[in-house]
Design an enzyme around this catalytic site. Structure first.
Site, mmCIF file in Angstrom:
data_model
loop_
_atom_site.group_PDB
_atom_site.id
_atom_site.type_symbol
_atom_site.label_atom_id
_atom_site.label_comp_id
_atom_site.label_asym_id
_atom_site.label_seq_id
_atom_site.Cartn_x
_atom_site.Cartn_y
_atom_site.Cartn_z
ATOM 1 N N ASP A 92 0.790 -1.228 0.000
ATOM 2 C CA ASP A 92 0.000 0.000 0.000
ATOM 3 C C ASP A 92 0.829 1.289 0.000
ATOM 4 O O ASP A 92 0.389 2.320 0.495
ATOM 5 C CB ASP A 92 -0.911 0.005 1.227
ATOM 6 C CG ASP A 92 -0.167 -0.319 2.520
ATOM 7 O OD1 ASP A 92 1.050 -0.049 2.595
ATOM 8 O OD2 ASP A 92 -0.796 -0.845 3.450
ATOM 9 N N GLU A 114 -0.359 -9.228 -0.912
ATOM 10 C CA GLU A 114 -0.973 -8.672 0.288
ATOM 11 C C GLU A 114 -2.212 -7.855 -0.082
ATOM 12 O O GLU A 114 -2.450 -6.761 0.421
ATOM 13 C CB GLU A 114 0.019 -7.820 1.093
ATOM 14 C CG GLU A 114 -0.389 -7.646 2.549
ATOM 15 C CD GLU A 114 0.612 -6.840 3.357
ATOM 16 O OE1 GLU A 114 1.361 -7.462 4.128
ATOM 17 O OE2 GLU A 114 0.653 -5.610 3.215
ATOM 18 N N GLU A 128 -2.148 4.904 3.201
ATOM 19 C CA GLU A 128 -2.065 3.495 2.807
ATOM 20 C C GLU A 128 -3.416 2.890 2.427
ATOM 21 O O GLU A 128 -3.513 2.125 1.463
ATOM 22 C CB GLU A 128 -1.420 2.674 3.929
ATOM 23 C CG GLU A 128 0.065 2.912 4.132
ATOM 24 C CD GLU A 128 0.371 4.093 5.035
ATOM 25 O OE1 GLU A 128 1.555 4.314 5.332
ATOM 26 O OE2 GLU A 128 -0.586 4.804 5.446
ATOM 27 N N HIS A 204 5.143 5.367 14.571
ATOM 28 C CA HIS A 204 5.532 6.237 13.459
ATOM 29 C C HIS A 204 4.362 6.703 12.608
ATOM 30 O O HIS A 204 4.538 7.526 11.715
ATOM 31 C CB HIS A 204 6.524 5.504 12.542
ATOM 32 C CG HIS A 204 5.885 4.417 11.730
ATOM 33 N ND1 HIS A 204 5.653 3.154 12.232
ATOM 34 C CD2 HIS A 204 5.411 4.405 10.463
ATOM 35 C CE1 HIS A 204 5.084 2.414 11.309
ATOM 36 N NE2 HIS A 204 4.917 3.141 10.231
ATOM 37 N N ARG A 206 1.583 8.596 10.801
ATOM 38 C CA ARG A 206 1.327 10.022 10.639
ATOM 39 C C ARG A 206 0.066 10.448 11.378
ATOM 40 O O ARG A 206 0.016 11.491 12.018
ATOM 41 C CB ARG A 206 1.223 10.357 9.137
ATOM 42 C CG ARG A 206 1.182 11.833 8.820
ATOM 43 C CD ARG A 206 1.118 12.063 7.310
ATOM 44 N NE ARG A 206 2.372 11.714 6.643
ATOM 45 C CZ ARG A 206 2.515 10.651 5.865
ATOM 46 N NH1 ARG A 206 1.511 9.833 5.640
ATOM 47 N NH2 ARG A 206 3.672 10.402 5.283
ATOM 48 N N HIS A 236 11.840 6.165 14.535
ATOM 49 C CA HIS A 236 11.676 6.521 13.130
ATOM 50 C C HIS A 236 12.404 7.823 12.839
ATOM 51 O O HIS A 236 12.509 8.706 13.695
ATOM 52 C CB HIS A 236 10.182 6.672 12.813
ATOM 53 C CG HIS A 236 9.857 6.623 11.357
ATOM 54 N ND1 HIS A 236 9.986 7.723 10.531
ATOM 55 C CD2 HIS A 236 9.414 5.611 10.573
ATOM 56 C CE1 HIS A 236 9.630 7.384 9.304
ATOM 57 N NE2 HIS A 236 9.278 6.112 9.299
#
Length: 375
Positions: A92, A114, A128, A204, A206, A236
Site C-alpha cells: 500500500d 498482500e 495506505e 511512526h 502520521r 523513526h
C-alpha cells in the site's frame, strides 16, 4: 517485473522474488524505486538481491505528490523498455500505487501481493488505505493473505477466480532470518542480556502524531512501577516523531532509544522481546509467528483476523487504556500466555512458493490461449 522500494516491501517481496528467480521457466526483473534508500538497501543485502533497475528517487522532504509523479514517469520508461508479462507490486505504498498505475496505463496485468487489507476508512491509515483500495481496482491477480482479505475483495466485486489466499510472505522472510544463529552487537548485547523484560516499541504513523503524548505517558508510568521492565525503541527518522518523543517520553537507564535497525537485528529483537507495542502494520503479522503478544496503538486495523485469533489487541493511544493493557500483560501470566500461545493466522512460511506456482500457471495458460487464437 517486481516493483518495490520501501523496507517493508523489501522484507515481504524478497522471498517472492528469490522464489521466482529460482524458476527456470521465468525471467524475473526487479525494479527498485528506492522510496527508502538505506533501509531497503540493508534488506536487499541480507537477502542477496540486486535490482535490475534502481530509480534512486528518495529525496529529503519531498512531498508524496512529488514522489508519486516522479515514480510514474520513471517506472513508465522502464516498462516501455522491458514490456513484462506481469507487474508484481506489494501492499500500500506510493511505490505500490505508482507501479500498478503505470502498468495499467500500458495494459500490463498487475499482481497485488498482500491484497485485500481494509479498514474501510480511507484516512486511516493515511495514505495506505486509499493506495490499497485504488490498486485493488486495477489488479488482475489478487494474492490475499487470509480469508478475511478475500472476503473484503469479494465485497468490492472482485471476481473470485482472481483471488488467491496464500498467507503472508513476511512469515517466509521472518522464519528464514530468525532460524539463523545470531549475536547482538553492543549496545544491544548488554541491553538484551540485562535480565529485564523487554517491551519492543515502534510508533511512526502520521495519523497518530497528535496523540503520542498519551502513549508515552503510559510508558513512563509502566517504567516507574516495574523495575524489571525496559523499553527498546527504534526511533523513526521522521523529525515530527522525534519531536514528540523529546517532549513526552521520560528517559532513564531502562529507556533505550536506538536508530532504525537492520531487519535481521529487528527480527531477532522481536524473537527475544517479552511483548511488542506498535502502530506498525507488518509487525502485527510477524510477532505472533514468534509467540509474542502485540498491543496495537491504533483504533482500527486492516488485520482484524489477528484480533479475532487473539494474537493482537487494539489499545489506541489513550493513556489510561495503553497503561491498562500493558499492565495486564506484565502482571497477569494467564493473559500473557493466552496471547502468546494463540495461533498466528498469517501463514506458515510457504507463501512465496504458492505465489510463484500461481504466476507460472497463469502465464502458461495465457500463453496457451494466445497460441490457440493465433493458430
Amino acid at each position: 517485473m517486481a516493483i518495490f522500494g520501501t523496507r517493508p516491501e523489501g522484507i515481504k517481496m524478497a522471498p517472492v522474488v528469490k522464489e521466482l528467480m529460482s524458476r527456470e521457466d521465468v525471467e524475473c526483473i526487479f525494479l527498485n524505486t528506492a522510496q527508502h534508500r538505506e533501509m531497503l538497501d540493508q534488506v536487499l543485502e541480507l537477502f542477496e538481491i540486486k535490482p535490475d533497475f534502481d530509480l534512486n528517487l528518495m529525496k529529503d522532504r519531498q512531498t508524496p505528490i512529488e514522489l508519486t509523479s516522479k515514480m510514474l514517469v520513471e517506472i513508465t520508461k522502464v516498462l516501455e523498455e522491458t514490456n513484462p508479462d506481469l507487474v508484481l507490486v506489494h501492499g500500500d505504498t506510493a511505490t505500490t500505487f505508482a507501479g500498478a498505475f503505470a502498468a495499467f496505463q500500458r495494459q500490463i496485468p498487475v499482481g497485488h501481493v498482500e491484497a485485500g487489507l481494509r479498514t474501510e476508512d480511507i484516512y486511516s491509515p493515511f495514505p495506505e488505505e486509499a493506495n490499497r483500495q485504488l490498486v485493488g481496482r486495477i489488479t488482475t491477480h489478487h494474492f490475499a493473505a487470509t480469508e478475511t482479505n478475500r472476503e473484503a475483495l469479494l465485497r468490492e466485486n472482485i471476481r473470485p477466480e482472481n483471488i488467491y489466499v496464500v498467507g503472508n510472505s513476511v512469515i517466509d522472510a521472518l522464519l528464514q532470518v530468525t532460524s539463523k544463529v545470531f549475536a547482538f552487537e553492543e549496545p544491544l548485547k548488554s541491553i538484551m542480556e540485562s535480565g529485564k523484560r523487554t517491551i519492543l516499541m515502534t510508533t511512526h504513523r502520521r495519523e497518530n502524531l497528535a496523540q503520542l503524548k498519551g502513549v508515552y505517558s503510559a510508558i513512563n508510568r509502566i517504567l516507574v512501577e516495574h523495575e524489571d521492565v525496559q523499553i527498546v525503541f527504534p526511533v523513526h527518522k521522521n523529525p515530527a516523531v522525534r519531536d514528540e518523543i523529546a517532549k513526552h517520553l521520560n528517559l532513564n537507564e531502562r529507556t533505550h532509544l536506538v536508530e532504525p535497525l537492520d531487519y535481521e537485528v529487528f527480527a531477532h529483537l522481536m524473537k527475544e522481546a517479552y511483548l511488542i507495542f506498535t502502530d506498525s502494520g507488518g509487525i502485527q503479522e510477524e510477532a505472533p509467528a514468534l509467540g509474542k503478544p502485540v498491543l496495537v496503538a491504533r483504533n482500527n486495523t486492516e488485520r482484524p483476523e489477528g484480533v479475532e485469533a487473539g494474537t493482537l489487541k487494539l489499545c489506541g493511544t489513550d493513556e489510561s487504556v495503553v497503561y491498562k493493557e500493558l499492565k495486564e500483560l506484565l502482571t497477569n501470566p494467564a493473559a500473557y500466555e493466552k496471547m502468546s500461545g494463540a495461533k498466528n493466522p498469517y501463514g506458515d512460511g510457504t507463501t512465496s512458493e504458492k505465489i510463484a506456482d500461481i504466476i507460472m500457471k497463469k502465464i502458461r495458460e495465457e500463453k496457451s490461449a494466445r497460441e490457440t487464437v493465433y493458430s
